[in-house]
Design a protein around this motif. Structure first.
Motif, PDB file in Angstrom:
ATOM      1  N   ASP A   1       0.885  -1.032   0.013  1.00 10.43           N
ATOM      2  CA  ASP A   1      -0.175  -0.023   0.066  1.00 10.43           C
ATOM      3  C   ASP A   1       1.053   1.383  -0.058  1.00 10.43           C
ATOM      4  O   ASP A   1       1.795   1.198   0.928  1.00 10.43           O
ATOM      5  CB  ASP A   1      -0.915  -0.180   1.146  1.00 10.43           C
ATOM      6  N   TYR A   2       0.716   2.112  -0.805  1.00  9.60           N
ATOM      7  CA  TYR A   2       1.617   3.284  -1.057  1.00  9.60           C
ATOM      8  C   TYR A   2       1.010   4.631  -0.297  1.00  9.60           C
ATOM      9  O   TYR A   2       1.294   5.704  -0.449  1.00  9.60           O
ATOM     10  CB  TYR A   2       1.862   3.741  -2.503  1.00  9.60           C
ATOM     11  N   GLU A   3      -0.047   4.414   0.324  1.00 15.48           N
ATOM     12  CA  GLU A   3      -1.058   5.469   0.954  1.00 15.48           C
ATOM     13  C   GLU A   3      -0.776   5.425   2.418  1.00 15.48           C
ATOM     14  O   GLU A   3      -1.235   6.611   2.990  1.00 15.48           O
ATOM     15  CB  GLU A   3      -2.456   5.614   0.421  1.00 15.48           C
ATOM     16  N   THR A   4      -0.719   4.427   3.075  1.00 18.01           N
ATOM     17  CA  THR A   4      -0.679   4.250   4.631  1.00 18.01           C
ATOM     18  C   THR A   4       0.614   5.166   5.234  1.00 18.01           C
ATOM     19  O   THR A   4       0.168   5.813   6.426  1.00 18.01           O
ATOM     20  CB  THR A   4      -0.571   2.635   4.769  1.00 18.01           C
ATOM     21  N   HIS A   5       1.668   4.858   4.799  1.00 16.53           N
ATOM     22  CA  HIS A   5       2.582   5.618   5.328  1.00 16.53           C
ATOM     23  C   HIS A   5       3.468   6.443   4.187  1.00 16.53           C
ATOM     24  O   HIS A   5       3.938   5.975   3.515  1.00 16.53           O
ATOM     25  CB  HIS A   5       3.858   4.533   6.000  1.00 16.53           C
ATOM     26  N   PRO A   6       3.036   7.998   4.255  1.00 18.75           N
ATOM     27  CA  PRO A   6       3.963   8.807   3.127  1.00 18.75           C
ATOM     28  C   PRO A   6       5.526   8.519   3.119  1.00 18.75           C
ATOM     29  O   PRO A   6       5.872   8.431   4.299  1.00 18.75           O
ATOM     30  CB  PRO A   6       3.356  10.134   3.742  1.00 18.75           C
ATOM     31  N   GLY A   7       5.754   8.302   2.085  1.00 20.22           N
ATOM     32  CA  GLY A   7       7.377   8.182   1.623  1.00 20.22           C
ATOM     33  C   GLY A   7       7.628   6.685   1.748  1.00 20.22           C
ATOM     34  O   GLY A   7       8.908   6.346   1.907  1.00 20.22           O
ATOM     35  N   ALA A   8       6.795   5.902   2.355  1.00 24.51           N
ATOM     36  CA  ALA A   8       7.355   4.465   2.517  1.00 24.51           C
ATOM     37  C   ALA A   8       6.093   3.593   1.612  1.00 24.51           C
ATOM     38  O   ALA A   8       5.023   3.990   1.504  1.00 24.51           O
ATOM     39  CB  ALA A   8       7.246   4.181   3.891  1.00 24.51           C
TER      40      ALA A   8
END
Length: 166
Positions: A66-73
């Protein structure tokens, strides 16, 4: 009697709706329905949803980033390997592919949550270089054996890994 080692070719590819019936082993019908909803997010680029298959197309593992849960990760989620095939390196293969997907998006960190009642999974992530940094109570909808939905709660260890560039 001599034991022979079999070699099986495995491929990691994007999960599709056609894969869903073959993933019933990974969870309840409610879970499979959730996977179908997550495919829309994958098509929109918000996540990668991957499946590991044999040469005959049989699914042996699945998971998402998931690219939205943790910004930049990238956040690794829903990793599952068929029970009878665990401890054969399939999870390691899948996680390595997920990390490569993250790198290809320019991300340098991977995050994940692992249930504290799953020390085997935590051991895998630790062997792959993930480090615990916190704990959190997590919850999600599940289905009982009779099909009744309920809210499942569990304590999770939050882990992360700095991704080296290749």
């Amino acid at each position: 009697m001599t034991a022979q080692t079999m070699r099986v070719t495995l491929t990691v590819r994007d999960l599709t709706e056609a894969d869903l019936p073959g993933l019933a082993w990974s969870g309840s019908p409610l879970h499979v329905a959730n996977m179908a909803r997550q495919l829309a997010r994958a098509r929109a680029g918000a996540m990668d949803y991957l499946v590991v298959v044999t040469a005959t197309g049989r699914s042996v593992a699945k998971g998402g980033v998931d690219y939205e849960t943790h910004p930049g990760a990238g956040s690794i989620t829903e990793v599952a390997v068929r029970g009878e095939l665990q401890s054969l390196g399939i999870g390691t293969f899948l996680v390595a592919t997920m990390e490569e997907r993250m790198r290809s998006r320019g991300l340098s960190r991977a995050e994940l949550d692992v249930e504290e009642n799953n020390p085997r999974a935590r051991g895998l992530y630790e062997r792959l270089g993930y480090v615990a940094y916190d704990r959190a109570l997590e919850s999600w909808d599940q289905e009982g054996p009779d099909g009744t939905p309920y809210r499942y709660e569990t304590m999770c260890t939050l882990m992360r890994k700095e991704l080296a560039w290749r």
